[in-house]
Design a protein around this motif. Structure first.
Motif, PDB file in Angstrom:
ATOM      1  N   LEU A 165      -1.070 -23.785  17.674  1.00  0.00           N
ATOM      2  CA  LEU A 165      -2.282 -24.512  17.295  1.00  0.00           C
ATOM      3  C   LEU A 165      -3.299 -23.597  16.601  1.00  0.00           C
ATOM      4  CD1 LEU A 165      -2.803 -27.455  17.835  1.00  0.00           C
ATOM      5  CD2 LEU A 165      -4.097 -26.827  19.857  1.00  0.00           C
ATOM      6  N   GLU A 166      -4.195 -24.223  15.805  1.00  0.00           N
ATOM      7  CA  GLU A 166      -5.261 -23.445  15.158  1.00  0.00           C
ATOM      8  C   GLU A 166      -6.064 -22.689  16.222  1.00  0.00           C
ATOM      9  OE1 GLU A 166      -5.014 -26.791  14.808  1.00  0.00           O
ATOM     10  OE2 GLU A 166      -5.124 -27.360  12.688  1.00  0.00           O
ATOM     11  N   ARG A 167      -6.453 -21.459  15.881  1.00  0.00           N
ATOM     12  CA  ARG A 167      -7.192 -20.617  16.813  1.00  0.00           C
ATOM     13  C   ARG A 167      -8.481 -21.310  17.284  1.00  0.00           C
ATOM     14  NH1 ARG A 167     -10.867 -16.774  15.877  1.00  0.00           N
ATOM     15  NH2 ARG A 167     -11.141 -15.247  17.526  1.00  0.00           N
ATOM     16  N   ALA A 168      -9.167 -21.959  16.345  1.00  0.00           N
ATOM     17  CA  ALA A 168     -10.443 -22.600  16.692  1.00  0.00           C
ATOM     18  C   ALA A 168     -10.248 -23.682  17.749  1.00  0.00           C
ATOM     19  CB  ALA A 168     -11.086 -23.203  15.445  1.00  0.00           C
ATOM     20  N   LYS A 169      -9.142 -24.385  17.656  1.00  0.00           N
ATOM     21  CA  LYS A 169      -8.931 -25.481  18.609  1.00  0.00           C
ATOM     22  C   LYS A 169      -8.638 -24.942  20.008  1.00  0.00           C
ATOM     23  CE  LYS A 169      -8.378 -29.426  15.741  1.00  0.00           C
ATOM     24  NZ  LYS A 169      -7.490 -30.171  14.888  1.00  0.00           N
ATOM     25  N   ILE A 170      -7.994 -23.801  20.079  1.00  0.00           N
ATOM     26  CA  ILE A 170      -7.739 -23.202  21.396  1.00  0.00           C
ATOM     27  C   ILE A 170      -9.045 -22.628  21.963  1.00  0.00           C
ATOM     28  CG2 ILE A 170      -6.527 -21.334  22.595  1.00  0.00           C
ATOM     29  CD1 ILE A 170      -4.082 -21.963  20.895  1.00  0.00           C
ATOM     30  N   LEU A 171      -9.772 -21.892  21.113  1.00  0.00           N
ATOM     31  CA  LEU A 171     -11.050 -21.314  21.559  1.00  0.00           C
ATOM     32  C   LEU A 171     -12.023 -22.410  22.003  1.00  0.00           C
ATOM     33  CD1 LEU A 171     -12.546 -18.446  21.477  1.00  0.00           C
ATOM     34  CD2 LEU A 171     -13.739 -19.427  19.519  1.00  0.00           C
ATOM     35  N   ASN A 172     -12.049 -23.505  21.239  1.00  0.00           N
ATOM     36  CA  ASN A 172     -12.960 -24.616  21.560  1.00  0.00           C
ATOM     37  C   ASN A 172     -12.527 -25.399  22.796  1.00  0.00           C
ATOM     38  OD1 ASN A 172     -15.015 -24.443  19.597  1.00  0.00           O
ATOM     39  ND2 ASN A 172     -13.613 -25.183  18.043  1.00  0.00           N
ATOM     40  N   THR A 173     -11.436 -24.990  23.394  1.00  0.00           N
ATOM     41  CA  THR A 173     -11.005 -25.577  24.660  1.00  0.00           C
ATOM     42  C   THR A 173     -11.304 -24.604  25.797  1.00  0.00           C
ATOM     43  OG1 THR A 173      -9.199 -26.642  23.453  1.00  0.00           O
ATOM     44  CG2 THR A 173      -9.055 -26.665  25.844  1.00  0.00           C
ATOM     45  N   SER A 174     -10.907 -23.346  25.575  1.00  0.00           N
ATOM     46  CA  SER A 174     -11.078 -22.323  26.609  1.00  0.00           C
ATOM     47  C   SER A 174     -12.550 -22.109  26.965  1.00  0.00           C
ATOM     48  CB  SER A 174     -10.495 -20.990  26.131  1.00  0.00           C
ATOM     49  OG  SER A 174      -9.169 -21.168  25.718  1.00  0.00           O
ATOM     50  N   VAL A 175     -13.426 -22.271  25.981  1.00  0.00           N
ATOM     51  CA  VAL A 175     -14.844 -21.973  26.202  1.00  0.00           C
ATOM     52  C   VAL A 175     -15.428 -22.794  27.353  1.00  0.00           C
ATOM     53  CG1 VAL A 175     -15.730 -23.658  24.521  1.00  0.00           C
ATOM     54  CG2 VAL A 175     -17.064 -21.604  25.044  1.00  0.00           C
ATOM     55  N   TYR A 176     -14.874 -23.989  27.560  1.00  0.00           N
ATOM     56  CA  TYR A 176     -15.416 -24.873  28.602  1.00  0.00           C
ATOM     57  C   TYR A 176     -14.850 -24.578  29.993  1.00  0.00           C
ATOM     58  CZ  TYR A 176     -16.831 -27.471  24.459  1.00  0.00           C
ATOM     59  OH  TYR A 176     -17.364 -27.827  23.252  1.00  0.00           O
ATOM     60  N   GLY A 177     -14.004 -23.551  30.053  1.00  0.00           N
ATOM     61  CA  GLY A 177     -13.473 -23.179  31.364  1.00  0.00           C
ATOM     62  C   GLY A 177     -12.207 -23.909  31.756  1.00  0.00           C
ATOM     63  N   ALA A 178     -11.641 -24.684  30.817  1.00  0.00           N
ATOM     64  CA  ALA A 178     -10.383 -25.378  31.129  1.00  0.00           C
ATOM     65  C   ALA A 178      -9.242 -24.368  31.192  1.00  0.00           C
ATOM     66  CB  ALA A 178     -10.091 -26.421  30.054  1.00  0.00           C
ATOM     67  N   LYS A 179      -8.232 -24.680  31.991  1.00  0.00           N
ATOM     68  CA  LYS A 179      -7.033 -23.851  32.012  1.00  0.00           C
ATOM     69  C   LYS A 179      -6.137 -24.310  30.872  1.00  0.00           C
ATOM     70  CE  LYS A 179      -7.298 -22.800  36.899  1.00  0.00           C
ATOM     71  NZ  LYS A 179      -8.629 -23.465  37.061  1.00  0.00           N
ATOM     72  N   VAL A 180      -5.940 -23.438  29.899  1.00  0.00           N
ATOM     73  CA  VAL A 180      -5.164 -23.800  28.717  1.00  0.00           C
ATOM     74  C   VAL A 180      -3.749 -23.255  28.853  1.00  0.00           C
ATOM     75  CG1 VAL A 180      -5.019 -23.692  26.209  1.00  0.00           C
ATOM     76  CG2 VAL A 180      -7.263 -23.732  27.324  1.00  0.00           C
ATOM     77  N   ILE A 181      -2.779 -24.149  28.734  1.00  0.00           N
ATOM     78  CA  ILE A 181      -1.381 -23.761  28.800  1.00  0.00           C
ATOM     79  C   ILE A 181      -0.802 -23.926  27.396  1.00  0.00           C
ATOM     80  CG2 ILE A 181       0.812 -24.067  30.046  1.00  0.00           C
ATOM     81  CD1 ILE A 181      -1.585 -23.810  31.977  1.00  0.00           C
ATOM     82  N   ALA A 182      -0.483 -22.808  26.743  1.00  0.00           N
ATOM     83  CA  ALA A 182       0.108 -22.863  25.399  1.00  0.00           C
ATOM     84  C   ALA A 182       1.625 -22.840  25.547  1.00  0.00           C
ATOM     85  CB  ALA A 182      -0.373 -21.679  24.561  1.00  0.00           C
ATOM     86  N   VAL A 183       2.251 -23.896  25.054  1.00  0.00           N
ATOM     87  CA  VAL A 183       3.684 -24.077  25.267  1.00  0.00           C
ATOM     88  C   VAL A 183       4.443 -23.738  23.985  1.00  0.00           C
ATOM     89  CG1 VAL A 183       5.464 -25.775  25.881  1.00  0.00           C
ATOM     90  CG2 VAL A 183       3.169 -25.939  26.892  1.00  0.00           C
TER      91      VAL A 183
END
Lengths: 430, 90
Positions: A165-183
């Motif tokens: 995924l685009e870097r911005a979309k991952i960063l814009n998820t992680s910033v809120y404290g969500a646990k991001v699982i990149a598959v």
């Protein structure tokens, strides 16, 4: 007669066999595995809504709350929606059409895509069901929205995304404290994994076990279009398609406004779907007349937000496009970039790649005479270009870099038209 | 070939609560035929007449059979055939 919000929603119904289920976090029929859809008591809603009542409410998606599947007040995303419907005369001129509107969800609150609409419904519902942990499978925009809205709601969030995924979309998820699982895998593989996770854990996955409720949120985009046009329907709507849900819900919203008496004339709107050529299972099914879409194993397009190779609503969106008399088409990566630039340079709207898809498909449909030039067209822009800047890296001119002197500027300016980016080129003065 | 078939939760009341069941067959079609022979209640869930229902995805070792040879996909000893409801995402 039902008069409370909870009584307006009857339950869930299988779209294949019609079996009715109670309101619960379940997304498919246990008999035939068909998708479930929310059923409403339209006569009761009709007796309890009016244009004046809706118009007196705040300009958010919740002004149409009687047609949304919550039992009580929204507790997540109370300020979502109410995005502008813009008369796009400069783009209309470029495309050679007379009446063009843009529904601009690139500025939806809080995460700059239409996904805030579906997520606010899904997470409000998750709270009603008592979930403490929520999650989703996402191509990016949904990830952002689930993460942000879960943070505001104090819910724990697990967000599963394809690892490319685009870097911005991952960063814009992680910033809120969500646990991001990149598959490591495609969106469809992420989605299948989430279905397995949802079976194992008692979590509220917005687009899995909460999906029937979640999907209803998209209707508000259509309600707003109709209200902003003066409580009437446009003749043509073009929407991007990933899972194929949005286009169906926009049309459903028009049908509902008619059913509950808010619009007097039945909708005759033709629905058009837009995809990227690198992931075009639905447009391919429309164009070839195939009954079922052929899934795309490895989507390959810069438009990652639409890169769903095996769309859950592919069958229904294809049928809707046919029954309304619309059409569908897909565009290349170069055409997507051209579409993004065209929208930005005519209307001052920076849409993400999916917006480029919609604009470019509109142009293609007009060129193919699939879309008339003298009737009213609404283009749905669903996400913000700030999230997909990588796609434009090579498409826009670098700024002219000069010393702080008038002579340096005049040398770059050269008497040309600074309004046209290409006229001055990448001049660098040192 | 002896394979393992993963049963999703909405079908488990028909497999005595088992999440995984054993089955035999050389192809995916043969494996499914064997499963519904062993657990007859599953037939109506998996098939509409003779045709497999559209909203169930079948995976062989995590690969969707539609990208292999569909129901003719050959299965080897020990593989896992998973049945997964398809209505999700987007």
């Amino acid at each position: 007669m039902a008069t409370s919000q909870a009584e307006f929603t009857i339950g869930l119904q299988c779209k294949l066999c019609g079996k009715i289920y109670p309101k619960s976090p379940v997304n498919f029929c246990t008999d035939d595995f068909g998708p479930l859809e929310v059923v409403y008591d339209y006569p009761a809603i009709r007796a309890n809504v009016s244009r004046a009542q809706i118009e007196a409410r705040p300009r958010t998606m919740w002004r149409y709350r009687e047609l949304l599947p919550l039992d009580g007040e929204p507790t997540v995303g109370p300020q979502v929606g109410g995005t502008p419907l813009i008369r796009a005369d400069r783009l209309a001129k470029e495309l050679g059409v007379s009446k063009l509107w843009i529904k601009n969800d690139a500025v939806n609150f809080p995460t700059l895509s239409f996904k805030d609409r579906v997520v606010s419904v899904a997470l409000s519902k998750a709270r009603e069901f008592g979930f403490k942990t929520v999650g989703c499978a996402s191509t990016g925009n949904l990830a952002n929205s689930v993460a942000a809205n879960a943070a505001q709601a104090g819910l724990e969030a697990y967000v599963f995304v394809p690892s490319d995924l685009e870097r911005a979309k991952i960063l814009n998820t992680s910033v809120y404290g969500a646990k991001v699982i990149a598959v490591h895998g495609t969106y469809d593989e992420v989605n299948r994994l989430c279905t397995q996770v949802a079976f194992k854990f008692n979590w509220g996955f917005v687009n899995i076990n909460l999906r029937p409720f979640y999907a209803e949120g998209s209707k508000t985009m259509g309600f707003e279009i109709a209200e902003d046009l003066g409580w009437r329907f446009p003749q043509h709507v073009i929407a991007p398609m990933a899972g194929g849900s949005l286009i169906g819900k926009i049309h459903k919203s028009f049908e509902e406004l008619y059913k509950v008496g808010l619009v007097n004339e039945a909708p005759r709107t033709k629905m058009y779907g837009a995809q990227a050529t690198g992931c075009n299972p639905i447009t391919d099914a429309v164009k070839t007349g195939r009954d079922r879409h052929k899934p795309v194993r490895k989507p390959n397009t810069i438009c990652k937000s639409l890169a769903i190779g095996d769309p859950a609503d592919g069958y229904f969106s294809k049928n809707l496009i046919h029954t309304t008399g619309g059409w569908a088409d897909d565009v290349t990566d170069d055409e997507i970039v051209e579409g993004m630039l065209l929208l930005a340079r005519t209307e001052g709207i920076f849409a993400e790649t999916a917006g480029g898809v919609t604009i470019a498909v509109a142009r293609k449909l007009l060129a193919e005479n699939r879309l008339p030039r003298d009737e009213e067209i609404v283009l749905c822009i669903t996400g913000n270009g700030l999230k997909t800047q990588d796609a434009l890296e090579d498409a826009v001119e670098k700024p002219a870099l000069i010393k702080p002197s008038l002579d340096a500027f005049l040398e770059v300016f050269s008497g040309g038209d600074m309004g046209l980016a290409k006229s001055y080129g990448p001049a660098v003065l040192v | 070939m002896s394979v393992t078939v993963e049963i999703p939760s909405p079908m488990r009341d028909l497999t005595d609560g088992q999440t995984r069941v054993a089955a035999e067959g050389a192809t995916v079609a043969a494996v499914l035929a064997d499963v519904v022979t062993r657990y007859p209640g599953l037939r109506a869930k998996l098939y509409d007449g003779d045709k497999l229902r559209h909203y169930i995805n079948i995976l062989v070792n995590d690969e969707d059979v539609r990208y292999l040879d569909d129901l003719d996909t050959v299965v080897n000893d020990g593989v896992v055939v998973a049945l997964i409801p398809a209505v999700a995402g987007g």
